[in-house]
Design a protein around this motif. Sequence first.
Motif, PDB file in Angstrom:
ATOM      1  N   LEU A   1      -1.595 -18.383  47.527  1.00 37.87           N
ATOM      2  CA  LEU A   1      -0.636 -18.501  46.424  1.00 37.87           C
ATOM      3  C   LEU A   1      -0.717 -17.309  45.474  1.00 37.87           C
ATOM      4  O   LEU A   1       0.297 -16.752  45.060  1.00 37.87           O
ATOM      5  N   HIS A   2      -1.955 -16.920  45.148  1.00 41.93           N
ATOM      6  CA  HIS A   2      -2.156 -15.879  44.142  1.00 41.93           C
ATOM      7  C   HIS A   2      -1.805 -14.488  44.655  1.00 41.93           C
ATOM      8  O   HIS A   2      -1.483 -13.595  43.862  1.00 41.93           O
ATOM      9  N   THR A   3      -1.877 -14.287  45.966  1.00 43.48           N
ATOM     10  CA  THR A   3      -1.529 -12.974  46.527  1.00 43.48           C
ATOM     11  C   THR A   3      -0.110 -12.969  47.090  1.00 43.48           C
ATOM     12  O   THR A   3       0.339 -11.975  47.644  1.00 43.48           O
ATOM     13  N   HIS A   4       0.567 -14.114  46.951  1.00 42.71           N
ATOM     14  CA  HIS A   4       1.974 -14.208  47.381  1.00 42.71           C
ATOM     15  C   HIS A   4       2.803 -13.268  46.512  1.00 42.71           C
ATOM     16  O   HIS A   4       2.468 -12.996  45.367  1.00 42.71           O
TER      17      HIS A   4
ATOM     18  N   ILE B   1       6.081 -19.142  39.044  1.00 43.14           N
ATOM     19  CA  ILE B   1       6.179 -17.914  39.831  1.00 43.14           C
ATOM     20  C   ILE B   1       6.201 -16.752  38.845  1.00 43.14           C
ATOM     21  O   ILE B   1       7.075 -16.673  37.982  1.00 43.14           O
ATOM     22  N   VAL B   2       5.226 -15.900  38.947  1.00 43.64           N
ATOM     23  CA  VAL B   2       5.158 -14.766  38.010  1.00 43.64           C
ATOM     24  C   VAL B   2       4.973 -13.473  38.783  1.00 43.64           C
ATOM     25  O   VAL B   2       4.348 -13.442  39.845  1.00 43.64           O
ATOM     26  N   GLY B   3       5.520 -12.408  38.260  1.00 42.12           N
ATOM     27  CA  GLY B   3       5.354 -11.099  38.887  1.00 42.12           C
ATOM     28  C   GLY B   3       3.984 -10.537  38.596  1.00 42.12           C
ATOM     29  O   GLY B   3       3.209 -11.104  37.825  1.00 42.12           O
ATOM     30  N   LYS B   4       3.673  -9.412  39.186  1.00 42.70           N
ATOM     31  CA  LYS B   4       2.376  -8.778  38.969  1.00 42.70           C
ATOM     32  C   LYS B   4       2.198  -8.402  37.498  1.00 42.70           C
ATOM     33  O   LYS B   4       3.119  -7.947  36.836  1.00 42.70           O
ATOM     34  N   ASN B   5       0.965  -8.628  36.996  1.00 46.97           N
ATOM     35  CA  ASN B   5       0.593  -8.277  35.629  1.00 46.97           C
ATOM     36  C   ASN B   5       1.416  -9.020  34.576  1.00 46.97           C
ATOM     37  O   ASN B   5       1.558  -8.583  33.445  1.00 46.97           O
ATOM     38  N   HIS B   6       1.977 -10.163  34.963  1.00 46.68           N
ATOM     39  CA  HIS B   6       2.706 -10.981  34.009  1.00 46.68           C
ATOM     40  C   HIS B   6       1.930 -12.272  33.778  1.00 46.68           C
ATOM     41  O   HIS B   6       1.184 -12.730  34.638  1.00 46.68           O
TER      42      HIS B   6
ATOM     43  N   ILE C   1       1.310 -19.524  40.590  1.00 50.13           N
ATOM     44  CA  ILE C   1       0.223 -20.235  39.901  1.00 50.13           C
ATOM     45  C   ILE C   1       0.487 -21.732  40.057  1.00 50.13           C
ATOM     46  O   ILE C   1       1.563 -22.211  39.706  1.00 50.13           O
ATOM     47  N   HIS C   2      -0.471 -22.461  40.596  1.00 55.27           N
ATOM     48  CA  HIS C   2      -0.258 -23.891  40.821  1.00 55.27           C
ATOM     49  C   HIS C   2      -0.129 -24.645  39.493  1.00 55.27           C
ATOM     50  O   HIS C   2       0.775 -25.452  39.307  1.00 55.27           O
TER      51      HIS C   2
END
Length: 294
Positions: free
Chosen positions: A143-146, A179-184, A151-152
Amino acid sequence: MPSVNPDSSDKDAEPFVEVDPTGRYGRYNELLGSGAVKKVYRAFDQEEGIEVAWNQVKLRNFCDNPAMIERLYSEVRLLRTLMNKNIISLHNVWSDADHNTLNFITEVCTSGNLRDYRKKHRHVSMKALKKWSKQILKGLNYLHTHEPCVIHRDLNCSNVFVNGNIGQVKIGDLGMAAIVGKNHSAHSILGTPEFMAPELYDEDYTEMVDIYSFGMCVLEMVTLEIPYSECDNIAKIYKKVSSGVRPAALSKIKDQEVKDFIERCLAQPRARPSAAELLNDPFFDGIDDDENDI
């Protein structure tokens, strides 16, 4: 799609109480689980010949809450994109305008949720608990590298499901996932209080909140106690969590290695290891991947 039924008068046949629009899935009247938002029934996939879970949400319960309805649809859209053996998979989804319901078919785990499974099997080796923990981490790592990061936000032992015959563990109930983008970072308070990281209450957090919740899951698996069960209301839990006071159950763990591993998961957000780092932790030395783990 018609099913093969040589004798329609067969008295032993269990009747469906509902069938999906394609005729492929049939719902039985047996409830597998029930929550605030949805009910989950036992069902059957006539095409594949396997049992499945029929998740049903009565949308009229949320007619004044369009945000909740959107969240439910988001869960389904999200589930459809995820393919990992440690995440519950989605087979089909549709809305029923006549009954004002949202329905989706997911895979079913034979042994129910991890909380009930652990209560039922009180004598379990540390090796088995580590195997379960490792599989939860593999699901979290996925999930975290998707892309984008998922984030659950509501990971706890009642949202993890078990196929007990092969010792397989899967994360489910992604209804609160963000659902968040990188560094968000994400910005809303959601979750189960006993398992919520302190920064969740501050409404500024990353996927590291799931690592904290995972630590609490390990604590519950080991002690058979829900964290902070010494508190009789949410306000008391919040006060302890925000003050950095650990659950009383943690002091009951005699194995220092286990206690230290849980503490690493409960550390301050920047000090918490990622799921990938935890998978390489010495805690899992000697814990081989299961035969089904490919």
